[in-house]
Write a protein that holds these residues in place. Structure first.
Motif, PDB file in Angstrom:
ATOM      1  N   ARG A 139       0.850  -1.202   0.000  1.00  0.00           N
ATOM      2  CA  ARG A 139       0.000   0.000   0.000  1.00  0.00           C
ATOM      3  C   ARG A 139       0.873   1.234   0.000  1.00  0.00           C
ATOM      4  N   ILE A 140       0.564   2.146  -0.849  1.00  0.00           N
ATOM      5  CA  ILE A 140       1.300   3.408  -0.910  1.00  0.00           C
ATOM      6  C   ILE A 140       0.465   4.458  -0.205  1.00  0.00           C
ATOM      7  N   PRO A 141       1.037   5.071   0.839  1.00  0.00           N
ATOM      8  CA  PRO A 141       0.250   6.050   1.615  1.00  0.00           C
ATOM      9  C   PRO A 141      -0.062   7.304   0.832  1.00  0.00           C
TER      10      PRO A 141
END
Length: 74
Positions: free
Chosen positions: A72-74
């Motif tokens: 997951r990329i914030p």
């Protein structure tokens, strides 16, 4: 009754070779991805997925669609 290679038409041989090439390429792609992907980003156990990838053309497609997760990329 078994169909022999020599009994196939030229077009049928071409289709068989093409499908085999696609299957081989997908399997190589899936195994390379599995080998380089951390276990935390694989759904399930890596040895099981390695065996699934070996199953005809369905295995690599199944792994590429369902076996991988992405960070997951914030």
């Amino acid at each position: 009754m078994h169909t022999r290679w020599r009994d196939l038409s030229r077009g049928e041989r071409g289709v068989a070779i093409g499908l085999g090439a696609v299957q081989g390429a997908l399997a190589l792609l899936a195994w390379a991805d599995l080998a380089s992907r951390p276990a935390a980003l694989v759904r399930g156990r890596k040895p099981v997925w390695a065996a699934v990838i070996a199953v005809n053309i369905v295995g690599p497609i199944l792994y590429l669609r369902r076996g991988r997760t992405f960070p997951r990329i914030p």
